[in-house]
Design an enzyme around this catalytic site. Structure first.
Site, short mmCIF file in Angstrom:
data_model
loop_
_atom_site.label_atom_id
_atom_site.label_comp_id
_atom_site.label_asym_id
_atom_site.label_seq_id
_atom_site.Cartn_x
_atom_site.Cartn_y
_atom_site.Cartn_z
CD GLU A 99 8.36 -2.53 -4.79
OE1 GLU A 99 8.20 -3.49 -4.32
OE2 GLU A 99 7.48 -2.37 -5.93
CB CYS A 158 -5.04 -4.87 5.61
SG CYS A 158 -4.59 -5.78 6.95
P1 NAD Z 1 0.29 -3.68 -2.73
O1 NAD Z 1 -0.25 -4.49 -4.19
O2 NAD Z 1 1.22 -2.27 -4.08
O3 NAD Z 1 2.56 -4.90 -3.09
C1 NAD Z 1 2.11 -5.51 -2.92
C2 NAD Z 1 3.11 -6.73 -3.01
O4 NAD Z 1 2.94 -6.40 -4.66
C3 NAD Z 1 4.34 -5.67 -3.04
O5 NAD Z 1 5.59 -6.99 -2.66
C4 NAD Z 1 5.12 -5.85 -5.29
O6 NAD Z 1 6.25 -5.29 -5.36
C5 NAD Z 1 3.82 -6.40 -5.06
N1 NAD Z 1 3.13 -5.85 -6.43
C6 NAD Z 1 3.05 -4.57 -6.64
N2 NAD Z 1 2.59 -4.34 -7.34
C7 NAD Z 1 2.55 -5.70 -8.35
C8 NAD Z 1 2.03 -6.24 -9.78
N3 NAD Z 1 1.40 -5.46 -10.62
N4 NAD Z 1 2.34 -7.51 -10.13
C9 NAD Z 1 2.61 -8.28 -9.32
N5 NAD Z 1 3.35 -7.61 -7.80
C10 NAD Z 1 3.36 -6.97 -7.68
O7 NAD Z 1 0.23 -3.09 -1.61
P2 NAD Z 1 1.79 -1.72 -0.79
O8 NAD Z 1 1.19 -0.92 -1.41
O9 NAD Z 1 2.97 -2.38 -0.28
O10 NAD Z 1 0.56 -2.66 0.34
C11 NAD Z 1 -1.12 -2.05 1.34
C12 NAD Z 1 -1.79 -2.59 0.21
O11 NAD Z 1 -1.97 -3.93 1.25
C13 NAD Z 1 -2.65 -1.79 1.04
O12 NAD Z 1 -4.20 -2.50 0.30
C14 NAD Z 1 -3.32 -2.99 1.80
O13 NAD Z 1 -4.90 -3.06 2.63
C15 NAD Z 1 -2.74 -4.01 1.92
N6 NAD Z 1 -2.86 -5.07 3.26
C16 NAD Z 1 -3.71 -5.79 3.01
C17 NAD Z 1 -3.19 -7.04 4.00
C18 NAD Z 1 -4.67 -8.17 5.18
O14 NAD Z 1 -3.93 -9.12 5.57
N7 NAD Z 1 -5.70 -8.02 3.86
C19 NAD Z 1 -2.33 -7.20 5.69
C20 NAD Z 1 -1.30 -5.83 4.66
C21 NAD Z 1 -1.34 -4.62 4.35
#
Ligand code: NAD
Length: 498
Positions: free
Chosen positions: A181, A286
């Site tokens: 979002e 990440c």
């Molecule tokens: P996030 O977990 O906050 O959000 C990711 C997605 O999940 C979003 O679409 C969000 O709307 C949804 N979301 C958030 N909270 C939720 C909940 N409580 N219940 C259900 N859905 C929910 O992550 P972010 O802040 O957008 O991204 C950063 C994170 O992603 C970092 O921890 C990073 O390391 C990780 N990441 C990992 C990789 C990988 O391949 N391992 C790649 C990119 C980013």
């Protein structure tokens, strides 16, 4: 500050772009300026149901579309993505804050996934064994699952969606994408281009929102599989909830990546690589190299030039032609979290040897800036050593020898990426053999895998069995069928006998 005209953020369902009104919204910022550029509708179960139903209705015809025809859609899409590459990168820069160079680099990683999907006729081929028993032949087939879902994070607005939908669709599935979002506009544009390439109605749908939207997707009976990328607590929740509702799930989580620097490492090259690994994309990766484990005298050799390099990194707005070295972080709230983790590290006894906490930009005083920061003498029990900071902050831990460095890296609950800088083949071999992480770099600071290799996080960096990308990606988006067949009737006799 709110700009006068906000950009629309419609959902895409059954081939129609639909503006949603009357729902709660969440702001999308231009982090370089701190102003709101769009409002995302926080969709709930009814809109999710429309999207999943559209995908389910489109599945039979798409499943029966020959793989060569599905591949042709992606050849056309690849062409459109390349022609509109600059615009995609500008969108990434605007809503995420990456520099244009970083946006280009990451969008290329996405494009390579489209190219990989173009090879789907070969990737879907099965095995055969003639005469499994007398007159019985056996073959394997890889068939699509049905409706698949992609839930993506903010930090790679173009690349991560492209990790998912090209391969899922090429395998014959239909798809519902739920972008972050915080960065929904790039994803919408990528799908506009897919529509132009000839996407049949309903084959891919986009919904927007947060937890309620995700929960509706996780629980929907017509969803067969879920690809997730985001933070570890949410990845774990997605895995547990999705699998408990009978879905196949691959869920990539967060990370804390260690870079071991041996005393024999090439100093200038290591400084350059470490600086890029720690501060590239403002540390919001990440695969960020967020902790340097310096072995023996490596710290004294490395740190003076590393600090100099970090101090030279110019922070500023990325939505301009004169590009800075580093852009902002995603939101004011995230900037404050990064700053508080650094402050806590200092309170717990670490030494800040390059302090980016007061960095800002005179041109963009409301942007969300943190400068490159190096925290020395970090100990494993400190909060900053354990939590993913996700900002331009490099921890330095001084270690006596390689054995202790590997042991320290292996204490982490995460297992995404790691690297070693050395001129010793023996040290590199020991490291790659014993370190607990799914992606390993030898004299490479960010060993992120490309489209043809799986993105192999371990431990709390990944929940599931089959990783994103490569052949594992094809396996994830398909199910195997083994067909054994026998045809009754008279044979033609032994034609080999003269
Ligand atoms: P996030 O977990 O906050 O959000 C990711 C997605 O999940 C979003 O679409 C969000 O709307 C949804 N979301 C958030 N909270 C939720 C909940 N409580 N219940 C259900 N859905 C929910 O992550 P972010 O802040 O957008 O991204 C950063 C994170 O992603 C970092 O921890 C990073 O390391 C990780 N990441 C990992 C990789 C990988 O391949 N391992 C790649 C990119 C980013």
């Amino acid at each position: 500050m709110v700009t006068k005209t906000l950009e629309p953020c419609p959902v895409f369902i059954g081939g129609e772009w639909r503006e949603i009104s009357g729902l709660e919204t969440s702001p999308v910022y231009n982090p370089s300026r701190g102003d709101v550029i769009s409002e995302v509708p926080m969709c709930g179960a009814d809109i999710v149901n429309d999207a999943v139903s559209a995908a389910a209705d489109a599945f039979p015809a798409w499943r029966d579309t020959p793989p060569v025809e599905r591949a042709r859609l992606f050849f056309r899409y690849r062409q459109l993505v390349e022609e509109n590459f600059d615009h995609i990168c500008q969108l990434v820069t605007r809503e995420h804050g990456k520099t244009l160079a970083e946006a280009r680099g990451s969008a290329y990683r996405g494009l390579e996934n489209i190219e990989y999907a173009c090879g789907i006729p070969t990737l879907l081929m099965g095995d055969t064994l003639e005469n499994l028993a007398r007159g019985v032949d056996c073959e394997t087939m890889h068939q699509p699952l049905g409706v698949c879902v992609g839930i993506t994070p903010f930090n790679f607005p173009a690349m991560v969606p492209m990790w998912m939908f090209p391969l899922a669709l090429a395998c014959g599935n239909t798809f519902v994408l739920k972008p972050s979002e915080k960065v929904p506009l790039t994803a919408n544009y990528l799908i506009e281009l897919l529509e132009k390439a000839g996407l049949p109605k309903g084959v891919l749908n986009v919904v927007h929102g947060g937890r309620a939207c995700v929960d509706a997707l996780l629980q929907h009976p017509k969803v067969r599989a879920i690809s997730f990328v985001g933070s570890s607590p949410v990845a774990k929740y997605i895995f547990e909830t999705g699998t408990s509702h009978g879905k196949r799930v691959q869920a990539n989580g967060g990370a804390k990546n260690y870079i071991v620097v041996m005393p024999d490492a090439d100093v200038p090259r290591t400084v350059e690589a470490l600086s890029t690994a720690a501060f590239g994309c403002a540390g919001e990766r990440c695969m960020a190299g967020s902790t340097a484990l310096t072995v023996g005298k490596a710290a004294d050799q490395l740190l003076p030039s590393l600090v100099e390099a970090a101090r030279a990194i110019k922070v500023g707005p990325t939505d301009v032609s004169a590009q800075p070295d580093m852009g902002p972080v995603i939101t004011a709230q995230h900037r404050d979290r990064v700053l508080s983790l650094v402050a806590r590290g200092e309170k717990e006894g670490a030494k800040i040897i390059c302090d980016g906490r007061n960095s800002g930009s005179a041109d963009a005083p409301n942007g969300f800036y943190v400068g490159a920061t190096i925290v020395d003498q970090v100990q494993n029990e400190m909060t900053i050593a354990r939590e993913e900071v996700f900002g331009p902050v490099l921890n330095v831990m001084r270690i006596d020898d390689l054995d202790h460095a590997i042991a320290m890296a292996n204490k982490s609950s995460y297992g995404n990426g790691t690297a070693i800088f050395t001129n010793s083949g023996k040290a590199a071999r020991e490291f790659k053999h014993r370190v607990k992480a799914g992606m390993v770099g030898i004299n490479i600071g960010v060993p992120a895998t490309m489209a043809m290799f799986p993105f192999t996080g371990w431990d709390d960096s990944f929940y599931g069995d089959l990783h994103i990308q490569g052949r594992e990606g094809v396996q994830f988006y398909t199910q195997q069928k083994v067909v054994s067949s026998r045809w009754f009737g008279e044979g033609v006799g032994d034609v080999w006998k003269k």
